[in-house]
Design a protein around this motif. Structure first.
Motif, PDB file in Angstrom:
ATOM      1  N   MET A  88      -4.829  -4.838  11.947  1.00 45.65           N
ATOM      2  CA  MET A  88      -3.903  -4.428  11.512  1.00 45.65           C
ATOM      3  C   MET A  88      -4.056  -2.317  11.119  1.00 45.65           C
ATOM      4  O   MET A  88      -4.516  -2.536   9.446  1.00 45.65           O
ATOM      5  CB  MET A  88      -3.208  -5.354  10.269  1.00 45.65           C
ATOM      6  CG  MET A  88      -0.997  -4.739  10.579  1.00 45.65           C
ATOM      7  SD  MET A  88      -0.661  -5.418   8.942  1.00 45.65           S
ATOM      8  CE  MET A  88      -0.506  -6.990   9.897  1.00 45.65           C
ATOM      9  N   SER A  89      -3.387  -2.059  11.839  1.00 45.73           N
ATOM     10  CA  SER A  89      -3.272  -0.243  11.406  1.00 45.73           C
ATOM     11  C   SER A  89      -1.684  -0.705  10.438  1.00 45.73           C
ATOM     12  O   SER A  89      -0.693  -0.805  11.140  1.00 45.73           O
ATOM     13  CB  SER A  89      -3.249   0.492  12.055  1.00 45.73           C
ATOM     14  OG  SER A  89      -2.347   0.755  13.310  1.00 45.73           O
ATOM     15  N   ILE A  90      -1.992   0.861   9.585  1.00 49.78           N
ATOM     16  CA  ILE A  90      -1.187   0.928   8.017  1.00 49.78           C
ATOM     17  C   ILE A  90       0.637   2.344   9.176  1.00 49.78           C
ATOM     18  O   ILE A  90      -0.221   2.848   9.668  1.00 49.78           O
ATOM     19  CB  ILE A  90      -1.340   1.769   7.354  1.00 49.78           C
ATOM     20  CG1 ILE A  90      -2.369   1.087   6.493  1.00 49.78           C
ATOM     21  CG2 ILE A  90      -0.097   2.152   6.224  1.00 49.78           C
ATOM     22  CD1 ILE A  90      -2.705   1.743   4.887  1.00 49.78           C
ATOM     23  N   LYS A  91       1.685   1.146   8.960  1.00 53.43           N
ATOM     24  CA  LYS A  91       2.395   2.236  10.112  1.00 53.43           C
ATOM     25  C   LYS A  91       2.901   2.254   8.612  1.00 53.43           C
ATOM     26  O   LYS A  91       3.118   3.820   9.171  1.00 53.43           O
ATOM     27  CB  LYS A  91       3.511   0.936  10.565  1.00 53.43           C
ATOM     28  CG  LYS A  91       2.773   0.278  11.106  1.00 53.43           C
ATOM     29  CD  LYS A  91       3.640  -0.353  12.890  1.00 53.43           C
ATOM     30  CE  LYS A  91       3.343  -1.435  13.614  1.00 53.43           C
ATOM     31  NZ  LYS A  91       4.000  -2.324  14.111  1.00 53.43           N
ATOM     32  N   ILE A  92       3.159   2.363   7.352  1.00 51.83           N
ATOM     33  CA  ILE A  92       4.269   3.422   6.686  1.00 51.83           C
ATOM     34  C   ILE A  92       3.457   3.369   5.852  1.00 51.83           C
ATOM     35  O   ILE A  92       2.564   2.462   4.866  1.00 51.83           O
ATOM     36  CB  ILE A  92       5.182   2.641   6.525  1.00 51.83           C
ATOM     37  CG1 ILE A  92       6.546   2.708   7.642  1.00 51.83           C
ATOM     38  CG2 ILE A  92       5.744   3.593   5.278  1.00 51.83           C
ATOM     39  CD1 ILE A  92       7.710   1.790   7.267  1.00 51.83           C
ATOM     40  N   ILE A  93       3.102   4.454   4.531  1.00 49.60           N
ATOM     41  CA  ILE A  93       2.425   4.545   3.720  1.00 49.60           C
ATOM     42  C   ILE A  93       3.780   5.538   2.546  1.00 49.60           C
ATOM     43  O   ILE A  93       4.511   6.105   2.791  1.00 49.60           O
ATOM     44  CB  ILE A  93       1.071   5.614   3.297  1.00 49.60           C
ATOM     45  CG1 ILE A  93       0.309   5.286   4.660  1.00 49.60           C
ATOM     46  CG2 ILE A  93       0.497   5.618   2.005  1.00 49.60           C
ATOM     47  CD1 ILE A  93      -0.876   5.598   5.086  1.00 49.60           C
ATOM     48  N   CYS A 146       4.136  -5.898   3.556  1.00 48.19           N
ATOM     49  CA  CYS A 146       4.631  -5.045   2.783  1.00 48.19           C
ATOM     50  C   CYS A 146       3.693  -5.125   1.334  1.00 48.19           C
ATOM     51  O   CYS A 146       4.043  -5.580   0.241  1.00 48.19           O
ATOM     52  CB  CYS A 146       6.009  -4.634   3.095  1.00 48.19           C
ATOM     53  SG  CYS A 146       6.844  -4.022   4.581  1.00 48.19           S
ATOM     54  N   LEU A 147       2.685  -4.049   1.319  1.00 48.02           N
ATOM     55  CA  LEU A 147       2.244  -4.662  -0.241  1.00 48.02           C
ATOM     56  C   LEU A 147       2.544  -3.537  -0.965  1.00 48.02           C
ATOM     57  O   LEU A 147       3.175  -2.513  -0.775  1.00 48.02           O
ATOM     58  CB  LEU A 147       0.223  -3.826  -0.476  1.00 48.02           C
ATOM     59  CG  LEU A 147      -0.148  -4.136  -1.090  1.00 48.02           C
ATOM     60  CD1 LEU A 147      -0.475  -5.177  -1.551  1.00 48.02           C
ATOM     61  CD2 LEU A 147      -1.687  -3.134  -0.983  1.00 48.02           C
ATOM     62  N   HIS A 148       2.994  -3.705  -1.963  1.00 52.54           N
ATOM     63  CA  HIS A 148       3.538  -3.514  -3.474  1.00 52.54           C
ATOM     64  C   HIS A 148       3.074  -3.633  -4.275  1.00 52.54           C
ATOM     65  O   HIS A 148       2.994  -4.946  -5.198  1.00 52.54           O
ATOM     66  CB  HIS A 148       5.261  -3.770  -3.457  1.00 52.54           C
ATOM     67  CG  HIS A 148       5.992  -3.322  -4.606  1.00 52.54           C
ATOM     68  ND1 HIS A 148       6.324  -3.638  -5.945  1.00 52.54           N
ATOM     69  CD2 HIS A 148       6.511  -2.301  -4.843  1.00 52.54           C
ATOM     70  CE1 HIS A 148       6.999  -3.230  -6.297  1.00 52.54           C
ATOM     71  NE2 HIS A 148       7.083  -2.093  -5.388  1.00 52.54           N
ATOM     72  N   MET A 149       3.309  -2.664  -5.998  1.00 51.98           N
ATOM     73  CA  MET A 149       2.261  -2.962  -7.809  1.00 51.98           C
ATOM     74  C   MET A 149       2.917  -4.360  -7.230  1.00 51.98           C
ATOM     75  O   MET A 149       1.400  -5.249  -8.229  1.00 51.98           O
ATOM     76  CB  MET A 149       3.108  -1.825  -8.122  1.00 51.98           C
ATOM     77  CG  MET A 149       2.129  -2.191  -9.422  1.00 51.98           C
ATOM     78  SD  MET A 149       0.555  -1.738  -9.117  1.00 51.98           S
ATOM     79  CE  MET A 149      -0.030  -1.937 -11.333  1.00 51.98           C
ATOM     80  N   SER A 150       3.929  -4.828  -7.235  1.00 51.73           N
ATOM     81  CA  SER A 150       3.964  -6.437  -8.153  1.00 51.73           C
ATOM     82  C   SER A 150       3.388  -6.965  -7.363  1.00 51.73           C
ATOM     83  O   SER A 150       3.187  -8.750  -8.053  1.00 51.73           O
ATOM     84  CB  SER A 150       5.333  -6.408  -7.476  1.00 51.73           C
ATOM     85  OG  SER A 150       5.749  -6.317  -6.132  1.00 51.73           O
ATOM     86  N   LYS A 173      -5.186  -5.487   6.360  1.00 47.47           N
ATOM     87  CA  LYS A 173      -3.701  -6.281   6.355  1.00 47.47           C
ATOM     88  C   LYS A 173      -2.235  -5.957   5.938  1.00 47.47           C
ATOM     89  O   LYS A 173      -1.787  -6.710   6.275  1.00 47.47           O
ATOM     90  CB  LYS A 173      -3.967  -7.178   4.969  1.00 47.47           C
ATOM     91  CG  LYS A 173      -5.706  -8.069   4.286  1.00 47.47           C
ATOM     92  CD  LYS A 173      -5.742  -9.325   4.046  1.00 47.47           C
ATOM     93  CE  LYS A 173      -6.566  -9.173   3.733  1.00 47.47           C
ATOM     94  NZ  LYS A 173      -7.153 -10.549   3.470  1.00 47.47           N
ATOM     95  N   TYR A 174      -2.169  -4.681   6.410  1.00 47.48           N
ATOM     96  CA  TYR A 174      -0.856  -4.129   5.619  1.00 47.48           C
ATOM     97  C   TYR A 174      -0.434  -3.138   7.235  1.00 47.48           C
ATOM     98  O   TYR A 174      -0.711  -2.313   7.281  1.00 47.48           O
ATOM     99  CB  TYR A 174      -0.312  -3.935   4.180  1.00 47.48           C
ATOM    100  CG  TYR A 174      -1.848  -4.754   3.640  1.00 47.48           C
ATOM    101  CD1 TYR A 174      -0.551  -5.508   2.716  1.00 47.48           C
ATOM    102  CD2 TYR A 174      -2.847  -4.430   3.160  1.00 47.48           C
ATOM    103  CE1 TYR A 174      -1.080  -6.352   2.062  1.00 47.48           C
ATOM    104  CE2 TYR A 174      -3.445  -5.096   2.237  1.00 47.48           C
ATOM    105  CZ  TYR A 174      -2.325  -5.950   1.405  1.00 47.48           C
ATOM    106  OH  TYR A 174      -3.015  -7.226   0.431  1.00 47.48           O
ATOM    107  N   GLU A 175       1.038  -3.272   7.641  1.00 51.53           N
ATOM    108  CA  GLU A 175       1.993  -2.716   7.932  1.00 51.53           C
ATOM    109  C   GLU A 175       2.443  -1.286   7.074  1.00 51.53           C
ATOM    110  O   GLU A 175       2.742  -0.119   6.995  1.00 51.53           O
ATOM    111  CB  GLU A 175       2.287  -3.663   8.181  1.00 51.53           C
ATOM    112  CG  GLU A 175       2.829  -4.770   9.819  1.00 51.53           C
ATOM    113  CD  GLU A 175       3.815  -4.395  10.774  1.00 51.53           C
ATOM    114  OE1 GLU A 175       4.219  -4.540  12.046  1.00 51.53           O
ATOM    115  OE2 GLU A 175       4.955  -5.070   9.785  1.00 51.53           O
TER     116      GLU A 175
END
Length: 210
Positions: free
Chosen positions: A1-6, A30-34, A63-65
């Motif tokens: 999976m490739s990142i779509k949004i950083i 969606c990866l977030h600090m939490s 593993k993240y979009e």
């Protein structure tokens, strides 16, 4: 999976509201600090990889979009180099408002984490100590220093990200600029407004008991 949004913005600029908004638009993973606080294995993987001389950025992102907040926001150049077609969203906030919010929420938790013995700390607390306290703020939370860090970060992002790939976004502006940038239809629902920082201190202290 490739990142779509950083996400390039620091915490307390609306990153968790942005996460919820992007999920409402159909983006998943969606990866977030939490997420680091709730996953020992995630924190361990990132800490081990980031301590290498040449981190495998692909292994951290595949593993993240969507990836937002710390520690992602201080490695924008590296993640964008691996994903040059990604859209970058810089969540903006007036510095004085941001610093006031940090002083009431995140900074007290960072002061507490600073006194946790590093060798005995959980992987999440180690990430906080290394990549927020040290790498971002150099262990100086004074307003004058934070102002320099905050504006230097904005200048760096403007230098490394092409204009067509980046949106400077205030979550108060709602769906329109975000959906226009992402070429998405606007939802009928209100834009999310979530204050995740109220739990940051408790998340850190909970980690210290593990």
């Amino acid at each position: 999976m490739s990142i779509k949004i950083i996400g390039a913005g620091f915490g307390r600029t609306g990153t968790f509201s942005l996460k919820l908004a992007l999920e409402a638009l159909g983006f998943r993973s969606c990866l977030h600090m939490s997420d680091f606080a709730s996953s020992h294995s995630l924190s361990q993987h990132w800490l081990i990889e980031l301590e290498k001389e040449f981190p495998d950025w692909k292994s951290l992102s595949d593993k993240y979009e969507v990836m937002l907040d710390w520690p992602v926001c201080i490695f924008i150049e590296e993640f964008f180099s691996e994903n040059p077609s990604a859209k970058v969203i810089f969540t903006e906030r007036n510095f004085d408002d941001w610093y006031s919010s940090m002083s009431n929420t995140i900074f007290p938790a960072l002061y507490w984490a600073n006194h946790v013995d590093y060798e005995r700390a959980s992987y999440f607390i180690k990430i906080v100590k290394k990549y927020i306290i040290d790498k971002t703020f150099a262990n100086d939370f004074s307003k004058d220093h934070a102002r320099i860090i905050y504006h230097s970060h904005i200048s760096k992002i403007k230098e490394i990200i092409p204009k067509d790939n980046i949106l400077f976004f205030n979550v108060k502006d709602g769906w329109e600029p975000l959906c226009s940038f992402l070429c998405c239809d606007m939802p009928n629902s209100e834009f999310p407004n979530e204050n995740k920082a109220v739990n940051f201190s408790s998340m850190l202290k909970k980690q210290s008991k593990k």
